[in-house]
Design a protein around this motif. Sequence first.
Motif, mmCIF file in Angstrom:
data_model
loop_
_atom_site.group_PDB
_atom_site.id
_atom_site.type_symbol
_atom_site.label_atom_id
_atom_site.label_comp_id
_atom_site.label_asym_id
_atom_site.label_seq_id
_atom_site.Cartn_x
_atom_site.Cartn_y
_atom_site.Cartn_z
ATOM 1 N N VAL A 1 0.843 -1.189 0.000
ATOM 2 C CA VAL A 1 0.000 0.000 0.000
ATOM 3 C C VAL A 1 0.881 1.242 0.000
ATOM 4 C CG1 VAL A 1 -1.741 1.303 1.299
ATOM 5 C CG2 VAL A 1 -1.868 -1.197 1.169
ATOM 6 N N VAL A 2 0.466 2.261 -0.757
ATOM 7 C CA VAL A 2 1.214 3.517 -0.788
ATOM 8 C C VAL A 2 1.171 4.149 0.599
ATOM 9 C CG1 VAL A 2 1.363 5.825 -1.804
ATOM 10 C CG2 VAL A 2 0.653 3.890 -3.207
ATOM 11 N N THR A 3 2.328 4.484 1.131
ATOM 12 C CA THR A 3 2.391 5.095 2.460
ATOM 13 C C THR A 3 3.206 6.384 2.399
ATOM 14 O OG1 THR A 3 4.355 3.756 2.982
ATOM 15 C CG2 THR A 3 2.210 2.898 3.678
ATOM 16 N N ASP A 4 2.981 7.239 3.390
ATOM 17 C CA ASP A 4 3.781 8.458 3.492
ATOM 18 C C ASP A 4 5.218 8.055 3.822
ATOM 19 O OD1 ASP A 4 1.334 9.593 3.180
ATOM 20 O OD2 ASP A 4 1.133 10.288 5.241
ATOM 21 N N CYS A 5 6.178 8.633 3.108
ATOM 22 C CA CYS A 5 7.558 8.208 3.323
ATOM 23 C C CYS A 5 8.544 9.228 2.745
ATOM 24 C CB CYS A 5 7.808 6.836 2.673
ATOM 25 S SG CYS A 5 7.528 6.833 0.891
ATOM 26 N N HIS A 6 9.806 9.023 3.087
ATOM 27 C CA HIS A 6 10.895 9.845 2.545
ATOM 28 C C HIS A 6 11.374 9.197 1.263
ATOM 29 C CE1 HIS A 6 14.267 12.686 2.778
ATOM 30 N NE2 HIS A 6 15.029 11.693 2.332
ATOM 31 N N LYS A 7 11.522 9.992 0.206
ATOM 32 C CA LYS A 7 11.923 9.442 -1.086
ATOM 33 C C LYS A 7 13.136 10.172 -1.635
ATOM 34 C CE LYS A 7 7.640 7.505 -2.940
ATOM 35 N NZ LYS A 7 8.176 6.190 -3.276
ATOM 36 N N ARG A 8 13.968 9.391 -2.296
ATOM 37 C CA ARG A 8 15.091 9.951 -3.047
ATOM 38 C C ARG A 8 14.864 9.675 -4.528
ATOM 39 N NH1 ARG A 8 19.658 11.205 -0.024
ATOM 40 N NH2 ARG A 8 19.564 10.556 2.174
ATOM 41 N N TRP A 9 15.224 10.633 -5.347
ATOM 42 C CA TRP A 9 15.031 10.499 -6.795
ATOM 43 C C TRP A 9 16.244 11.074 -7.494
ATOM 44 C CZ3 TRP A 9 11.419 7.568 -8.889
ATOM 45 C CH2 TRP A 9 11.152 7.669 -10.263
ATOM 46 N N TYR A 10 16.495 10.584 -8.691
ATOM 47 C CA TYR A 10 17.642 11.099 -9.449
ATOM 48 C C TYR A 10 17.239 11.356 -10.887
ATOM 49 C CZ TYR A 10 22.073 11.332 -11.948
ATOM 50 O OH TYR A 10 23.102 11.745 -12.751
ATOM 51 N N THR B 1 16.474 20.802 -3.147
ATOM 52 C CA THR B 1 15.739 20.293 -4.301
ATOM 53 C C THR B 1 14.720 21.310 -4.798
ATOM 54 O OG1 THR B 1 15.991 18.007 -3.525
ATOM 55 C CG2 THR B 1 14.239 18.436 -5.123
ATOM 56 N N ALA B 2 14.007 21.947 -3.860
ATOM 57 C CA ALA B 2 13.011 22.940 -4.225
ATOM 58 C C ALA B 2 13.642 24.109 -4.972
ATOM 59 C CB ALA B 2 12.286 23.439 -2.978
ATOM 60 N N ALA B 3 14.834 24.538 -4.538
ATOM 61 C CA ALA B 3 15.515 25.661 -5.194
ATOM 62 C C ALA B 3 15.866 25.314 -6.635
ATOM 63 C CB ALA B 3 16.762 26.039 -4.412
ATOM 64 N N ARG B 4 16.353 24.103 -6.868
ATOM 65 C CA ARG B 4 16.717 23.703 -8.223
ATOM 66 C C ARG B 4 15.487 23.584 -9.118
ATOM 67 N NH1 ARG B 4 19.566 18.444 -7.503
ATOM 68 N NH2 ARG B 4 19.228 18.653 -5.265
ATOM 69 N N LEU B 5 14.396 23.036 -8.575
ATOM 70 C CA LEU B 5 13.183 22.913 -9.365
ATOM 71 C C LEU B 5 12.573 24.274 -9.679
ATOM 72 C CD1 LEU B 5 11.518 19.808 -7.643
ATOM 73 C CD2 LEU B 5 12.532 19.904 -9.926
ATOM 74 N N GLN B 6 12.608 25.170 -8.703
ATOM 75 C CA GLN B 6 12.073 26.510 -8.940
ATOM 76 C C GLN B 6 12.869 27.214 -10.039
ATOM 77 O OE1 GLN B 6 9.194 28.066 -7.218
ATOM 78 N NE2 GLN B 6 9.527 29.023 -9.231
ATOM 79 N N PRO C 1 19.339 12.888 -14.488
ATOM 80 C CA PRO C 1 20.657 13.326 -14.964
ATOM 81 C C PRO C 1 20.753 14.832 -15.204
ATOM 82 C CG PRO C 1 19.458 12.076 -16.648
ATOM 83 C CD PRO C 1 18.728 11.900 -15.369
ATOM 84 N N HIS C 2 19.607 15.496 -15.422
ATOM 85 C CA HIS C 2 19.618 16.936 -15.668
ATOM 86 C C HIS C 2 19.419 17.752 -14.384
ATOM 87 C CE1 HIS C 2 19.531 16.004 -19.916
ATOM 88 N NE2 HIS C 2 18.439 15.280 -19.737
ATOM 89 N N ILE C 3 18.863 17.117 -13.361
ATOM 90 C CA ILE C 3 18.561 17.837 -12.116
ATOM 91 C C ILE C 3 19.496 17.407 -10.993
ATOM 92 C CG2 ILE C 3 16.759 18.417 -10.441
ATOM 93 C CD1 ILE C 3 14.690 17.629 -12.556
ATOM 94 N N GLY C 4 19.908 16.144 -11.011
ATOM 95 C CA GLY C 4 20.755 15.616 -9.958
ATOM 96 C C GLY C 4 19.952 14.872 -8.900
ATOM 97 N N GLU C 5 20.556 14.649 -7.735
ATOM 98 C CA GLU C 5 19.892 13.958 -6.625
ATOM 99 C C GLU C 5 18.807 14.858 -6.028
ATOM 100 O OE1 GLU C 5 20.243 10.965 -5.439
ATOM 101 O OE2 GLU C 5 22.085 10.251 -6.413
ATOM 102 N N MET C 6 17.663 14.271 -5.744
ATOM 103 C CA MET C 6 16.551 15.016 -5.160
ATOM 104 C C MET C 6 15.997 14.255 -3.961
ATOM 105 S SD MET C 6 14.556 16.178 -8.656
ATOM 106 C CE MET C 6 14.887 14.618 -9.506
ATOM 107 N N GLU C 7 15.443 14.996 -2.997
ATOM 108 C CA GLU C 7 14.835 14.393 -1.811
ATOM 109 C C GLU C 7 13.450 14.979 -1.589
ATOM 110 O OE1 GLU C 7 17.120 13.591 1.767
ATOM 111 O OE2 GLU C 7 18.867 14.461 0.770
ATOM 112 N N PHE C 8 12.518 14.110 -1.200
ATOM 113 C CA PHE C 8 11.129 14.526 -0.999
ATOM 114 C C PHE C 8 10.529 13.801 0.205
ATOM 115 C CE2 PHE C 8 11.985 14.467 -5.599
ATOM 116 C CZ PHE C 8 11.659 15.771 -5.955
ATOM 117 N N GLU C 9 9.508 14.417 0.779
ATOM 118 C CA GLU C 9 8.597 13.735 1.699
ATOM 119 C C GLU C 9 7.315 13.490 0.916
ATOM 120 O OE1 GLU C 9 9.364 12.573 4.585
ATOM 121 O OE2 GLU C 9 11.361 13.518 4.600
#
Length: 278
Positions: free
Chosen positions: A222-231, A264-269, A233-241
């Motif tokens: 089941v989908v649960t609230d969690c900490h996620k890491r994503w990558y 991560t938010a600064a790079r996306l903005q 190649p154009h943005i780099g490593e990202m972290e989310f809740e």
Amino acid sequence: MEGISSSMSLGDFLRSRRERLTPEDVGLISYGRRRTPGLRREEVAQLAHIGTSWYTSLEQGRSVNPSEDVLNNIAKALRLTEDEHRHLHLLARPVQQKEVENQQLNEGLERMIRALEPNPAFVIGRYWDLLFWNKAAEFVFQFPPFSNHTQHRPNYLRLFLTDTTLGSGIKDWENKRQIMIARFRADYGHFPNDPGFKELIEEFMQTSQLFRESWPMHDVQVVTDCHKRWYDPHIGEMEFEHVTLQPPTNPDLKIMIYTASTDTAARLQSLINTQEHF
């Protein structure tokens, strides 16, 4: 896949959970050589304190009506996780099939998704079709630019299974895709006789080797609230809740929100601002 009932799905699920266990896993002594992997049906019945013939009827998809206590005993005997336990109850006691709710989103929900920039956010329907998403979600998950005029919405799981560029550079990408399939099965458990789900399953069995290999395993999560890491190649490593919300008036919808870390938010903005200048 036509004609597959929820009772047959229940039998397949029980068999898959039984075959992954050994007698040693559940504190039993194994006698002799086994021709097939896993526990025997009579061993599960013994552990669940029910008759062997009755348990066999469940695995064979016969029309039986197990009580909540019996299901709980079987779940304990098979060492089911909390998600698997819930899935067992759904398959044994399927809810009355309902038509797909109106998937037209109200203006307030669309405004909220946009206002969450630069945090990726999107809405999926019962079959995981993408109904609405913001610019940040386009950058992170490589969704196409959103348009209200698009007749056929992209399917979230289809993107994960078929897009060869998505997940580039992510070391555990194969595991992430398997988790997505397990989550899709958890949602499917609510609607085991839904033709829309069956059509998608048939498609994915034809188009994705990973799906063909993973689906018969009957893993659910089941989908649960969690900490996620994503990558990317154009943005780099990202972290989310990651948080998932469901509107009480339309539970078919899932609102997926990825609250970005400060960096991560600064790079996306910055990416969003750059795009808006063109």
